[in-house]
Design a protein around this motif. Structure first.
Motif, PDB file in Angstrom:
ATOM      1  N   UNK A   1      -6.522  13.131   1.477  1.00 29.68           N
ATOM      2  CA  UNK A   1      -5.975  11.788   1.283  1.00 29.68           C
ATOM      3  C   UNK A   1      -4.772  11.549   2.184  1.00 29.68           C
ATOM      4  N   UNK A   2      -3.920  12.554   2.348  1.00 29.38           N
ATOM      5  CA  UNK A   2      -2.756  12.416   3.218  1.00 29.38           C
ATOM      6  C   UNK A   2      -3.138  12.203   4.662  1.00 29.38           C
ATOM      7  N   UNK A   3      -4.141  12.932   5.125  1.00 29.86           N
ATOM      8  CA  UNK A   3      -4.616  12.764   6.502  1.00 29.86           C
ATOM      9  C   UNK A   3      -5.170  11.358   6.705  1.00 29.86           C
ATOM     10  N   UNK A   4      -5.983  10.900   5.758  1.00 32.12           N
ATOM     11  CA  UNK A   4      -6.571   9.561   5.859  1.00 32.12           C
ATOM     12  C   UNK A   4      -5.477   8.494   5.861  1.00 32.12           C
ATOM     13  N   UNK A   5      -4.501   8.635   4.972  1.00 31.53           N
ATOM     14  CA  UNK A   5      -3.431   7.645   4.881  1.00 31.53           C
ATOM     15  C   UNK A   5      -2.612   7.595   6.171  1.00 31.53           C
TER      16      UNK A   5
ATOM     17  N   UNK B   1     -10.362   0.975  -9.306  1.00 27.16           N
ATOM     18  CA  UNK B   1      -9.555   2.165  -9.013  1.00 27.16           C
ATOM     19  C   UNK B   1      -8.077   1.806  -8.876  1.00 27.16           C
ATOM     20  N   UNK B   2      -7.786   0.736  -8.147  1.00 26.74           N
ATOM     21  CA  UNK B   2      -6.389   0.338  -7.971  1.00 26.74           C
ATOM     22  C   UNK B   2      -5.805  -0.147  -9.286  1.00 26.74           C
TER      23      UNK B   2
ATOM     24  N   UNK C   1      -8.317  -5.439   6.567  1.00 27.69           N
ATOM     25  CA  UNK C   1      -9.026  -4.343   5.901  1.00 27.69           C
ATOM     26  C   UNK C   1      -8.169  -3.085   5.847  1.00 27.69           C
ATOM     27  N   UNK C   2      -7.557  -2.710   6.976  1.00 33.19           N
ATOM     28  CA  UNK C   2      -6.746  -1.492   6.991  1.00 33.19           C
ATOM     29  C   UNK C   2      -5.558  -1.604   6.043  1.00 33.19           C
ATOM     30  N   UNK C   3      -4.943  -2.775   5.950  1.00 37.17           N
ATOM     31  CA  UNK C   3      -3.816  -2.945   5.032  1.00 37.17           C
ATOM     32  C   UNK C   3      -4.236  -2.699   3.585  1.00 37.17           C
ATOM     33  N   UNK C   4      -5.449  -3.053   3.227  1.00 43.02           N
ATOM     34  CA  UNK C   4      -5.903  -2.820   1.846  1.00 43.02           C
ATOM     35  C   UNK C   4      -5.985  -1.324   1.547  1.00 43.02           C
ATOM     36  N   UNK C   5      -6.328  -0.523   2.541  1.00 45.46           N
ATOM     37  CA  UNK C   5      -6.436   0.921   2.319  1.00 45.46           C
ATOM     38  C   UNK C   5      -5.074   1.572   2.132  1.00 45.46           C
ATOM     39  N   UNK C   6      -4.001   0.924   2.572  1.00 49.20           N
ATOM     40  CA  UNK C   6      -2.664   1.463   2.334  1.00 49.20           C
ATOM     41  C   UNK C   6      -2.326   1.484   0.849  1.00 49.20           C
ATOM     42  N   UNK C   7      -3.065   0.715   0.057  1.00 52.49           N
ATOM     43  CA  UNK C   7      -2.900   0.738  -1.405  1.00 52.49           C
ATOM     44  C   UNK C   7      -4.031   1.536  -2.057  1.00 52.49           C
ATOM     45  N   UNK C   8      -5.238   1.417  -1.528  1.00 51.37           N
ATOM     46  CA  UNK C   8      -6.390   2.088  -2.146  1.00 51.37           C
ATOM     47  C   UNK C   8      -6.238   3.605  -2.095  1.00 51.37           C
TER      48      UNK C   8
ATOM     49  N   UNK D   1      -3.486   5.677  -1.869  1.00 49.63           N
ATOM     50  CA  UNK D   1      -2.557   6.212  -2.890  1.00 49.63           C
ATOM     51  C   UNK D   1      -3.104   6.077  -4.312  1.00 49.63           C
ATOM     52  N   UNK D   2      -3.887   5.036  -4.566  1.00 48.26           N
ATOM     53  CA  UNK D   2      -4.476   4.872  -5.907  1.00 48.26           C
ATOM     54  C   UNK D   2      -5.455   5.997  -6.216  1.00 48.26           C
TER      55      UNK D   2
END
Length: 499
Positions: free
Chosen positions: A415-419, A80-81, A377-384, A386-387
């Motif tokens: 997605x905005x809420x999750x981010x 996905x990324x 793990x949380x840092x990876x979601x900062x990219x996932x 938006x992808x």
């Protein structure tokens, strides 16, 4: 994905059905080690657990259910990324996502397992030969489960999921019986009103507890019908996870005196107390529960190794991380054995480093190492995240068997809420106490963590810096190797007098 990655995918066997995907999600995401850590927040821990289940878990499940069904390729988040941001971003994101799991396995999981075995089965001691032996066996048993074929390994994680739910249900039911006999004193003393301090302390660990339901997508091409099964399995496992966190946390708070819940011993110490209702059978039943507890922790680590190693292997096979050989799938087992062994080595090294950090203080190691895993793990979601948004906007014609309600607008809102949640959780995990000071709240770092801020940040920021360096070097090495390989295989231009 290039030809080498496609060739590796040809050895994959379709062995995951809807039940298997659900069980793998439960085995991976419902974390025994976080139940006690969440409960240390007191009564408001239950409040925030319920709030995040509604305000984070629901939108999170919606966006990943749509994406996982629309893009079911092997490698899941890596693919996905890559589709959204390119190979380099995908390789670095996958590194953070993957390394969380050997860190977690070699840190928090193995320490809570050893502590439980030491207290309730037989003595191991701290820093003894028995202690080291137990921890090494635990780590490599989890790795071995990931090495065997998924057709067989999935049953280990499925049994682990069943044992986990059974143990949580047994504890919750017994706590109710205990409360009926002795009163629910803990609930009367608990303070359920949410506070800013409680929010900042609990958000990182709650997010860590709730994320990961997309992990089975890493084995997307080993599913029989991912486009139909992923959304249904994700919804079921997410709902089950919310119950398996909230009810045991409430039960733990109800029976354990306020202020006496600990992250490393919370669940089993609560079990020791409430099993008193079984009289003479309490001792053997407590020992059996401890064994179930350790087995569930082991299969939890196994489930994450199965999925995250596949992501990292696909990144390597695709030319994004050092040698493509790391991405090779065993022709008979259909598993990325070399990446599995790399995970075992990282987990072992991290376990040894964590033991030196603790100097006998297992509780301090547990909290700090768990926070390191939370951070990566949380840092990876900062990219996932938006992808996922970019895929939704750029590939509207992709077949989407399941769609978030209200179309693109609904997807972007979720997605905005999750981010936003992930951003707050990442900052709080990396720099605990900073937001508290901004809001005028007192915060004693040594009292909260059992180590100095220098030690804590050396472990957390040091890990992040090291991963960035490893990712950059790994991608550069893979790029140079590919260039050298192309130059050797490309046809030479005929020489001439002008040369």
């Amino acid at each position: 994905m290039d030809q080498r990655a496609q060739d590796d995918a040809t050895v994959l066997q379709r062995s995951l059905r809807r039940f298997d995907i659900t069980a793998m999600g439960v085995a991976a995401v419902i974390s025994f080690d976080t139940v006690g850590q969440i409960a240390t927040g007191g009564g408001q821990a239950a409040t925030w657990t319920a709030a995040l289940a509604l305000l984070f878990l629901v939108p999170y499940a919606l966006v990943f259910a749509e994406t996982g069904a629309a893009f079911p390729q092997e490698g899941g988040p890596y693919v996905w990324v890559k589709l959204a941001l390119g190979r380099r971003a995908a390789a670095l994101t996958t590194l953070f996502y993957w390394v969380t799991n050997p860190i977690w396995l070699g840190g928090s999981l193995v320490f809570i397992a050893a502590e439980t075995w030491d207290r309730f089965v037989f003595r191991l001691g701290s820093g003894t030969v028995a202690d080291y032996t137990f921890k090494l066996l635990f780590v490599w048993a989890a790795i071995l489960t990931a090495v065997v074929s998924l057709r067989r390994g999935k049953w280990v994680t499925t049994v682990g999921a069943g044992v986990k739910v059974l143990a949580l249900a047994l504890f919750t039911g017994t706590a109710v019986l205990y409360g009926m006999q002795h009163g629910f004193q803990g609930l009367r003393d608990a303070h359920f009103a949410p506070t800013t301090g409680g929010f900042l302390a609990l958000v990182p660990i709650l997010l860590f507890a709730y994320v990961g339901f997309e992990a089975p997508n890493a084995a997307g091409e080993e599913m029989h019908d991912p486009q139909r099964d992923v959304p249904a399995a994700l919804g079921r496992s997410a709902a089950l996870a919310a119950c398996c966190y909230l009810l045991p946390v409430l039960a733990l708070l109800a029976v354990v005196p306020a202020g006496q819940v600990t992250g490393i011993g919370g669940f089993m110490e609560g079990a020791r107390l409430v099993f008193d209702v079984y009289g003479a059978a309490a001792g053997p039943l407590l020992t059996l529960t401890a064994v179930m507890f350790v087995f569930a922790l082991l299969t939890q680590g196994s489930a994450w190794m199965i999925v995250s190693d596949r992501m990292q292997a696909m990144a390597a096979a695709d030319g994004g991380f050092f040698s493509r050989g790391l991405g090779a799938f065993h022709p008979r087992l259909g598993t990325p054995v070399r990446t599995n062994l790399l995970s075992g080595a990282v987990a072992t090294l991290f376990m040894l480093a964590a033991m030196q950090l603790a100097d006998g203080n297992a509780a301090a190691v547990f909290s700090v190492v768990l926070t390191v895993a939370v951070t990566t793990l949380l840092l990876s979601y900062l990219v996932i995240i938006p992808s996922l948004v970019l895929l939704r906007l750029r590939r509207p014609d992709a077949v989407r068997p399941y769609r978030v309600p209200c179309g693109t607008g609904g997807f972007l809102l979720c997605a905005g809420v999750v981010l936003a949640w992930i951003a707050v959780g990442s900052w709080s995990a990396l720099f605990p106490g900073v937001l508290e000071h901004l809001f005028g709240l007192s915060y004693d770092f040594q009292d909260q963590w059992g180590v100095s801020r220098l030690t804590f940040e050396s472990f957390t920021l040091g890990t992040v810096a090291l991963l960035l360096l490893v990712g950059a070097v790994g991608f550069a090495a893979a790029h140079r190797r590919d260039q050298a390989s192309r130059s050797l295989t490309s046809p030479r231009r005929p020489s001439s007098d002008a040369d």
